[in-house]
Write a protein that holds these residues in place. Sequence first.
Motif, PDB file in Angstrom:
ATOM      1  N   PHE A  80       2.231   8.217  -8.367  1.00 17.99           N
ATOM      2  CA  PHE A  80       1.097   7.497  -7.800  1.00 17.99           C
ATOM      3  C   PHE A  80      -0.095   7.426  -8.744  1.00 17.99           C
ATOM      4  N   ASN A  81       0.183   7.319 -10.052  1.00 18.07           N
ATOM      5  CA  ASN A  81      -0.884   7.078 -11.017  1.00 18.07           C
ATOM      6  C   ASN A  81      -1.352   5.634 -10.875  1.00 18.07           C
ATOM      7  N   GLU A  82      -2.570   5.380 -11.301  1.00 24.21           N
ATOM      8  CA  GLU A  82      -3.042   4.000 -11.297  1.00 24.21           C
ATOM      9  C   GLU A  82      -2.250   3.190 -12.320  1.00 24.21           C
ATOM     10  N   ILE A  83      -1.952   1.959 -11.942  1.00 26.48           N
ATOM     11  CA  ILE A  83      -1.215   1.045 -12.815  1.00 26.48           C
ATOM     12  C   ILE A  83      -2.018  -0.250 -12.912  1.00 26.48           C
TER      13      ILE A  83
ATOM     14  N   PRO B 185      -3.233  -0.671  -2.971  1.00 21.28           N
ATOM     15  CA  PRO B 185      -4.097   0.499  -2.861  1.00 21.28           C
ATOM     16  C   PRO B 185      -3.269   1.765  -2.660  1.00 21.28           C
ATOM     17  N   ILE B 186      -3.717   2.840  -3.278  1.00 18.36           N
ATOM     18  CA  ILE B 186      -3.092   4.151  -3.109  1.00 18.36           C
ATOM     19  C   ILE B 186      -4.089   5.001  -2.334  1.00 18.36           C
TER      20      ILE B 186
ATOM     21  N   GLY C  81       0.804  -1.206   0.000  1.00 15.39           N
ATOM     22  CA  GLY C  81       0.000   0.000   0.000  1.00 15.39           C
ATOM     23  C   GLY C  81       0.834   1.250   0.000  1.00 15.39           C
ATOM     24  N   GLU C  82       0.302   2.275  -0.611  1.00 14.93           N
ATOM     25  CA  GLU C  82       0.858   3.616  -0.563  1.00 14.93           C
ATOM     26  C   GLU C  82      -0.157   4.439   0.216  1.00 14.93           C
TER      27      GLU C  82
ATOM     28  N   ARG D 128      -2.302  -1.030  -9.059  1.00 14.44           N
ATOM     29  CA  ARG D 128      -2.133   0.063  -8.098  1.00 14.44           C
ATOM     30  C   ARG D 128      -3.301   0.996  -8.355  1.00 14.44           C
ATOM     31  N   LEU D 129      -4.261   0.981  -7.446  1.00 12.33           N
ATOM     32  CA  LEU D 129      -5.523   1.688  -7.663  1.00 12.33           C
ATOM     33  C   LEU D 129      -5.829   2.618  -6.498  1.00 12.33           C
TER      34      LEU D 129
END
Length: 133
Positions: free
Chosen positions: A60-63, A48-49, A7-8, A76-77
């Motif tokens: 921290f863009n979605e990947i 999760p971001i 997680g971020e 990464r959402l």
Amino acid sequence: MKFWMSGECDVKVYDDYRIVRAQIEKDVNRILKSNDYGSGVKKLNVIPIILSKAAQNDLFNEIKRFDRKKRESEFRLHVSLARFRSATLTEKYDLIRDLIIRSIHLMKDFDITDFDFERLSLDVSRLRLQDSE
């Protein structure tokens, strides 16, 4: 199949996220261990971001990606920091569970064969914090 999370997270929600993450990771791996969803995916990685909009820079863009050779997916959402912060622990669990379900649905975009996305999604959707205690 294996499931892994990291997680971020904003420091203000990290402690609650850590609690939720530990439980949901255990719960998802438990259902993966007792069910066969096919050989198309070996590992689902979800990160999760949970950061303020101001902190979400280009790092921290979605990947959304899938490595066909390893049969591993990585997602990464974003989760709303305000929503996560104001939620009860049970609601936080549900937010992260729903993010995992979103990841499962997004895997369909990779044209993966031999994998039962619908059944995995349904099984994950049945998880509840109170069931895992």
